[in-house]
Design a protein around this motif. Structure first.
Motif, PDB file in Angstrom:
ATOM      1  N   ARG A  40      -2.840 -12.610  37.616  1.00  0.00           N
ATOM      2  CA  ARG A  40      -1.811 -13.547  38.090  1.00  0.00           C
ATOM      3  C   ARG A  40      -2.403 -14.668  38.938  1.00  0.00           C
ATOM      4  N   ASN A  41      -3.490 -14.385  39.641  1.00  0.00           N
ATOM      5  CA  ASN A  41      -4.115 -15.402  40.502  1.00  0.00           C
ATOM      6  C   ASN A  41      -5.028 -16.345  39.713  1.00  0.00           C
ATOM      7  N   GLY A  42      -5.072 -16.199  38.397  1.00  0.00           N
ATOM      8  CA  GLY A  42      -5.886 -17.069  37.554  1.00  0.00           C
ATOM      9  C   GLY A  42      -7.301 -16.577  37.323  1.00  0.00           C
ATOM     10  N   LYS A  43      -7.711 -15.550  38.056  1.00  0.00           N
ATOM     11  CA  LYS A  43      -9.058 -14.999  37.870  1.00  0.00           C
ATOM     12  C   LYS A  43      -9.076 -14.067  36.665  1.00  0.00           C
ATOM     13  N   GLU A  84      -1.880  -4.069  20.896  1.00  0.00           N
ATOM     14  CA  GLU A  84      -1.149  -4.483  22.098  1.00  0.00           C
ATOM     15  C   GLU A  84      -2.043  -4.630  23.321  1.00  0.00           C
ATOM     16  N   ILE A  85      -3.346  -4.699  23.136  1.00  0.00           N
ATOM     17  CA  ILE A  85      -4.244  -4.907  24.277  1.00  0.00           C
ATOM     18  C   ILE A  85      -3.884  -6.258  24.896  1.00  0.00           C
ATOM     19  N   PRO A  86      -3.517  -6.244  26.180  1.00  0.00           N
ATOM     20  CA  PRO A  86      -3.073  -7.496  26.795  1.00  0.00           C
ATOM     21  C   PRO A  86      -4.239  -8.431  27.132  1.00  0.00           C
ATOM     22  N   SER A  87      -3.948  -9.729  27.075  1.00  0.00           N
ATOM     23  CA  SER A  87      -4.950 -10.718  27.454  1.00  0.00           C
ATOM     24  C   SER A  87      -4.643 -11.309  28.827  1.00  0.00           C
ATOM     25  N   GLN A  88      -3.456 -10.991  29.355  1.00  0.00           N
ATOM     26  CA  GLN A  88      -3.110 -11.437  30.697  1.00  0.00           C
ATOM     27  C   GLN A  88      -2.101 -10.487  31.312  1.00  0.00           C
ATOM     28  N   VAL A  89      -2.098 -10.434  32.662  1.00  0.00           N
ATOM     29  CA  VAL A  89      -1.135  -9.608  33.386  1.00  0.00           C
ATOM     30  C   VAL A  89       0.181 -10.362  33.417  1.00  0.00           C
ATOM     31  N   LYS A  90       1.224  -9.681  33.059  1.00  0.00           N
ATOM     32  CA  LYS A  90       2.553 -10.333  33.046  1.00  0.00           C
ATOM     33  C   LYS A  90       3.294 -10.078  34.318  1.00  0.00           C
TER      34      LYS A  90
END
Length: 90
Positions: A40-43, A84-90
């Motif tokens: 979420r912080n962009g890192k 369904e491996i995520p590429s970003q935290v939602k």
């Protein structure tokens, strides 16, 4: 592959954490792979996965055999569909 499952062992921010995870297997050569995930912080952090399983049942069974390192501090392996491996935290 479509319909296949894997185990997410952990999400790590530091290379030393990933190294410790690999070392938890000792001399064994597990089927590990890494996928980035945007926080979420962009890192960016790194998800560590184990295996390619034909079903959730197989992934659940494999989760019972991972080193204790992956169950410490409230962690536990998370079975998930490969698709369904995520590429970003939602």
């Amino acid at each position: 592959a479509s319909g296949h499952w894997t185990l997410r062992l952990e999400i790590a921010n530091l290379p030393s954490t990933l190294k410790a995870a690999v070392e938890a297997y000792g001399t064994a050569r597990p089927d590990l792979f890494i996928a980035p995930i945007k926080l979420r912080n962009g890192k960016t952090a790194y998800q560590l996965f184990l295996g390619d399983y034909a079903s959730k049942v197989e992934a659940d069974q494999a989760a019972q055999r991972v080193p204790a390192f992956f169950r410490e501090g409230g962690q536990k392996p998370l079975p998930m569909p490969v698709a369904e491996i995520p590429s970003q935290v939602k």
